[in-house]
Write a protein that holds these residues in place. Sequence first.
Motif, PDB file in Angstrom:
ATOM      1  N   ARG A  78       7.939  15.173  -1.354  1.00 54.43           N
ATOM      2  CA  ARG A  78       9.726  14.764  -1.165  1.00 54.43           C
ATOM      3  C   ARG A  78       9.810  13.773  -0.504  1.00 54.43           C
ATOM      4  NH1 ARG A  78       9.354  20.361  -0.972  1.00 54.43           N
ATOM      5  NH2 ARG A  78       9.592  20.417   1.494  1.00 54.43           N
ATOM      6  N   VAL A  79       9.153  13.383   0.574  1.00 52.52           N
ATOM      7  CA  VAL A  79       9.346  12.020   1.395  1.00 52.52           C
ATOM      8  C   VAL A  79       8.953  10.868   0.797  1.00 52.52           C
ATOM      9  CG1 VAL A  79       8.742  11.122   3.549  1.00 52.52           C
ATOM     10  CG2 VAL A  79       9.454  13.501   3.580  1.00 52.52           C
ATOM     11  N   LEU A  80       7.714  10.786   0.110  1.00 54.83           N
ATOM     12  CA  LEU A  80       7.201   9.604  -0.532  1.00 54.83           C
ATOM     13  C   LEU A  80       7.986   8.808  -1.297  1.00 54.83           C
ATOM     14  CD1 LEU A  80       3.549  10.411  -0.938  1.00 54.83           C
ATOM     15  CD2 LEU A  80       4.286   8.905   0.515  1.00 54.83           C
ATOM     16  N   PRO A  81       8.708   9.396  -2.546  1.00 51.76           N
ATOM     17  CA  PRO A  81       9.466   8.417  -3.272  1.00 51.76           C
ATOM     18  C   PRO A  81      10.703   7.523  -2.504  1.00 51.76           C
ATOM     19  CG  PRO A  81       9.332  10.547  -4.286  1.00 51.76           C
ATOM     20  CD  PRO A  81       8.847  10.634  -2.782  1.00 51.76           C
ATOM     21  N   PRO A  82      11.334   7.928  -1.578  1.00 49.84           N
ATOM     22  CA  PRO A  82      12.395   7.165  -0.912  1.00 49.84           C
ATOM     23  C   PRO A  82      11.627   5.917   0.067  1.00 49.84           C
ATOM     24  CG  PRO A  82      12.398   9.139  -0.090  1.00 49.84           C
ATOM     25  CD  PRO A  82      11.610   9.559  -1.047  1.00 49.84           C
ATOM     26  N   VAL A  83      10.554   6.691   0.487  1.00 41.58           N
ATOM     27  CA  VAL A  83       9.743   5.685   1.603  1.00 41.58           C
ATOM     28  C   VAL A  83       9.286   4.550   0.412  1.00 41.58           C
ATOM     29  CG1 VAL A  83       7.892   5.465   2.887  1.00 41.58           C
ATOM     30  CG2 VAL A  83       9.279   7.279   2.986  1.00 41.58           C
ATOM     31  N   GLY A  96       0.806  -1.344   0.061  1.00 38.11           N
ATOM     32  CA  GLY A  96       0.072   0.011   0.035  1.00 38.11           C
ATOM     33  C   GLY A  96       0.843   1.298  -0.001  1.00 38.11           C
ATOM     34  N   VAL A  97       1.860   1.376   0.826  1.00 41.61           N
ATOM     35  CA  VAL A  97       2.779   2.424   0.861  1.00 41.61           C
ATOM     36  C   VAL A  97       3.441   2.624  -0.569  1.00 41.61           C
ATOM     37  CG1 VAL A  97       4.736   3.650   2.091  1.00 41.61           C
ATOM     38  CG2 VAL A  97       2.993   2.381   3.474  1.00 41.61           C
ATOM     39  N   ALA A  98       4.012   1.461  -1.024  1.00 43.87           N
ATOM     40  CA  ALA A  98       4.572   1.738  -2.244  1.00 43.87           C
ATOM     41  C   ALA A  98       3.693   2.117  -3.329  1.00 43.87           C
ATOM     42  CB  ALA A  98       5.107   0.479  -3.073  1.00 43.87           C
ATOM     43  N   ALA A  99       2.396   1.706  -3.645  1.00 40.97           N
ATOM     44  CA  ALA A  99       1.390   2.147  -4.400  1.00 40.97           C
ATOM     45  C   ALA A  99       1.047   3.691  -4.201  1.00 40.97           C
ATOM     46  CB  ALA A  99       0.222   1.395  -4.459  1.00 40.97           C
ATOM     47  N   ILE A 100       1.113   4.306  -2.771  1.00 40.15           N
ATOM     48  CA  ILE A 100       0.645   5.379  -2.612  1.00 40.15           C
ATOM     49  C   ILE A 100       2.074   6.346  -2.954  1.00 40.15           C
ATOM     50  CG2 ILE A 100       0.143   7.136  -0.708  1.00 40.15           C
ATOM     51  CD1 ILE A 100      -1.270   4.940   0.764  1.00 40.15           C
ATOM     52  N   GLU A 126       3.387   6.468  -5.603  1.00 32.69           N
ATOM     53  CA  GLU A 126       3.380   6.792  -6.954  1.00 32.69           C
ATOM     54  C   GLU A 126       2.567   8.100  -7.122  1.00 32.69           C
ATOM     55  OE1 GLU A 126       4.721   5.447  -9.606  1.00 32.69           O
ATOM     56  OE2 GLU A 126       5.836   4.018  -8.189  1.00 32.69           O
ATOM     57  N   ALA A 127       1.761   8.477  -6.104  1.00 32.37           N
ATOM     58  CA  ALA A 127       1.102   9.737  -6.449  1.00 32.37           C
ATOM     59  C   ALA A 127       1.935  10.699  -5.974  1.00 32.37           C
ATOM     60  CB  ALA A 127      -0.172   9.792  -5.322  1.00 32.37           C
ATOM     61  N   ALA A 128       3.291  10.929  -5.581  1.00 29.59           N
ATOM     62  CA  ALA A 128       3.954  11.916  -5.252  1.00 29.59           C
ATOM     63  C   ALA A 128       4.283  12.775  -6.643  1.00 29.59           C
ATOM     64  CB  ALA A 128       5.486  11.511  -4.884  1.00 29.59           C
ATOM     65  N   GLY A 129       4.420  12.505  -7.647  1.00 29.33           N
ATOM     66  CA  GLY A 129       4.401  13.452  -8.894  1.00 29.33           C
ATOM     67  C   GLY A 129       3.367  14.261  -9.073  1.00 29.33           C
ATOM     68  N   VAL A 130       2.204  14.132  -8.535  1.00 31.60           N
ATOM     69  CA  VAL A 130       0.825  14.975  -8.770  1.00 31.60           C
ATOM     70  C   VAL A 130       0.776  15.985  -7.625  1.00 31.60           C
ATOM     71  CG1 VAL A 130      -0.125  13.239 -10.295  1.00 31.60           C
ATOM     72  CG2 VAL A 130      -0.479  13.264  -7.858  1.00 31.60           C
ATOM     73  N   LEU A 131       1.398  15.714  -6.555  1.00 28.99           N
ATOM     74  CA  LEU A 131       1.337  16.611  -5.366  1.00 28.99           C
ATOM     75  C   LEU A 131       1.785  17.907  -5.698  1.00 28.99           C
ATOM     76  CD1 LEU A 131       1.995  13.970  -2.540  1.00 28.99           C
ATOM     77  CD2 LEU A 131      -0.169  14.730  -3.516  1.00 28.99           C
ATOM     78  N   PRO A 132       1.683  18.992  -5.109  1.00 29.51           N
ATOM     79  CA  PRO A 132       2.437  20.467  -5.201  1.00 29.51           C
ATOM     80  C   PRO A 132       3.715  20.300  -4.621  1.00 29.51           C
ATOM     81  CG  PRO A 132       0.440  20.512  -3.477  1.00 29.51           C
ATOM     82  CD  PRO A 132       0.324  19.153  -4.511  1.00 29.51           C
ATOM     83  N   ALA A 158       9.454   0.547   0.693  1.00 30.60           N
ATOM     84  CA  ALA A 158       8.064  -0.440   0.777  1.00 30.60           C
ATOM     85  C   ALA A 158       8.196  -1.235  -0.263  1.00 30.60           C
ATOM     86  CB  ALA A 158       7.020   0.594   1.043  1.00 30.60           C
ATOM     87  N   GLY A 159       8.470  -0.713  -1.615  1.00 32.10           N
ATOM     88  CA  GLY A 159       8.432  -1.582  -2.745  1.00 32.10           C
ATOM     89  C   GLY A 159       9.132  -2.903  -2.583  1.00 32.10           C
ATOM     90  N   LEU A 160      10.701  -2.735  -2.180  1.00 31.27           N
ATOM     91  CA  LEU A 160      11.390  -3.696  -1.924  1.00 31.27           C
ATOM     92  C   LEU A 160      11.052  -4.706  -0.958  1.00 31.27           C
ATOM     93  CD1 LEU A 160      14.923  -1.954  -2.318  1.00 31.27           C
ATOM     94  CD2 LEU A 160      13.698  -3.176  -3.899  1.00 31.27           C
ATOM     95  N   LEU A 161      10.415  -4.007   0.210  1.00 37.59           N
ATOM     96  CA  LEU A 161       9.870  -5.090   1.241  1.00 37.59           C
ATOM     97  C   LEU A 161       8.775  -5.795   0.761  1.00 37.59           C
ATOM     98  CD1 LEU A 161      10.007  -2.748   4.397  1.00 37.59           C
ATOM     99  CD2 LEU A 161      11.322  -4.324   4.185  1.00 37.59           C
ATOM    100  N   ALA A 162       7.958  -5.372   0.134  1.00 37.73           N
ATOM    101  CA  ALA A 162       6.885  -6.036  -0.552  1.00 37.73           C
ATOM    102  C   ALA A 162       7.432  -7.017  -1.434  1.00 37.73           C
ATOM    103  CB  ALA A 162       5.779  -4.944  -1.352  1.00 37.73           C
ATOM    104  N   ALA A 163       8.452  -6.812  -2.583  1.00 39.35           N
ATOM    105  CA  ALA A 163       8.777  -7.804  -3.206  1.00 39.35           C
ATOM    106  C   ALA A 163       9.503  -9.044  -2.187  1.00 39.35           C
ATOM    107  CB  ALA A 163      10.040  -7.027  -4.212  1.00 39.35           C
ATOM    108  N   GLY A 164      10.335  -8.637  -1.318  1.00 38.98           N
ATOM    109  CA  GLY A 164      10.765  -9.703  -0.456  1.00 38.98           C
ATOM    110  C   GLY A 164       9.894 -10.562   0.196  1.00 38.98           C
ATOM    111  N   THR A 165       8.549  -9.966   0.354  1.00 41.23           N
ATOM    112  CA  THR A 165       7.662 -11.111   0.775  1.00 41.23           C
ATOM    113  C   THR A 165       6.830 -11.849  -0.146  1.00 41.23           C
ATOM    114  OG1 THR A 165       7.325  -9.197   2.655  1.00 41.23           O
ATOM    115  CG2 THR A 165       5.678 -11.016   2.503  1.00 41.23           C
ATOM    116  N   ALA A 166       6.957 -11.161  -1.598  1.00 39.53           N
ATOM    117  CA  ALA A 166       6.082 -11.819  -2.362  1.00 39.53           C
ATOM    118  C   ALA A 166       6.146 -13.232  -2.745  1.00 39.53           C
ATOM    119  CB  ALA A 166       6.311 -10.830  -3.832  1.00 39.53           C
TER     120      ALA A 166
END
Length: 398
Positions: A206-211, A184-188, A190-196, A215-223
Amino acid sequence: MTPPGPVGDRFRRFRERLAATGGDRPPGSDERPDAVRGAELAAGADHPNDRNTADGNRTAGRRRGRRGGGGEELRVPEAEFTSYYGRPVLKPPVWKWDIAAYLFTGGLAAGSSLLAAGGQLTGRPALRRAGRVTALAAVSASAVFLVKDLGRPARFHHMLRVAKPTSPMSMGTWILTAYGPAAGVAAIAEAAGVLPRHGLLGLAGRVLPPVGHTAGLLAAGTAPALATYTGVLLADTAVPSWHEAYPELPVIFAGSALASGAGVGLLAAPPAQAGPARRMAVAGAALELYGAHRVETRLGLLSEPYRLGRPGRLLRAGRLLTAGGVAGALLGRRSRVVGALSGTALLAASVLTRFGIFYGGVASARDPRYTVVPQRERVEARRSGMDLPSDRAAPPAV
């Protein structure tokens, strides 16, 4: 003297006849002289005792034939595999189509997270975005199907009270709990680009992309665990065709998850960025086709439910679509249309494979033959493997 009466005359005549026919020998005895009987025995004639012995041997032979030895064969009708009151030996699974859909959506979420991680690590934003969004949508659908089967959402929460490594259900609950927030965090993110870019929302952008990357790597590790635990869960039941296929079900589900994730990439990404998706398609198809071939050939009688009826049709159609999807992904590398058709075929193949495995197990639980015959074969195999059965053990030497 009084003349003899009628009774005395009859008795006298009986004594005279008895004296004339051999005297003291009882009726029915052999009246031939000893010399004659000796000559007949020397010539090979049957002694009366020998005839009695032969008759006894034939009777014993017939009795042994009834017990499975030599002699006459006793024709017994074939056993009819039914149970009391027409009920099956095993209680069929109470799961419905929503659990089969849950198997698919869980694998789709796992494959999409792996696809997103591949796009993230190789600098392909289209793959990353498509994988993250699809993973969140698939895991959300999985939660809906699971809660629908449980009946109440609180039951999922109650399963988190303990962690039992020997229980696939308990481990699956914890896997979903760890995977869902990360996806969920990894998908959210992706909305960083449309925020002011200014204010509180700008800080979040600015914080969402590194987070999101973490989160995307954690999800892939659990996949991988999410993709395969459902196969372990099915094999841990008493359903014959699921239980006997415990080595193959995780392989099939892993391959199906990779193929479905590859289908998402082929559908959403342009051909220039679809390289990881094509490689995932080849790997997933190889695992899925290998596992499906094994469950249809290795299990003997228990392979029948995967070849016959509706499960057989679903699995055959899944194999054809998998092969066609991989062929289209490799041959149509420059065509967006061919890539989209290949992705659709891979997704449909994943659906058919999951439903085919599910309905094959249900069919094996409803027919008593798939429970009784393998049990008898295992008993006979254990008996034949013993040097001396316990009921025929030799007495100890003195």
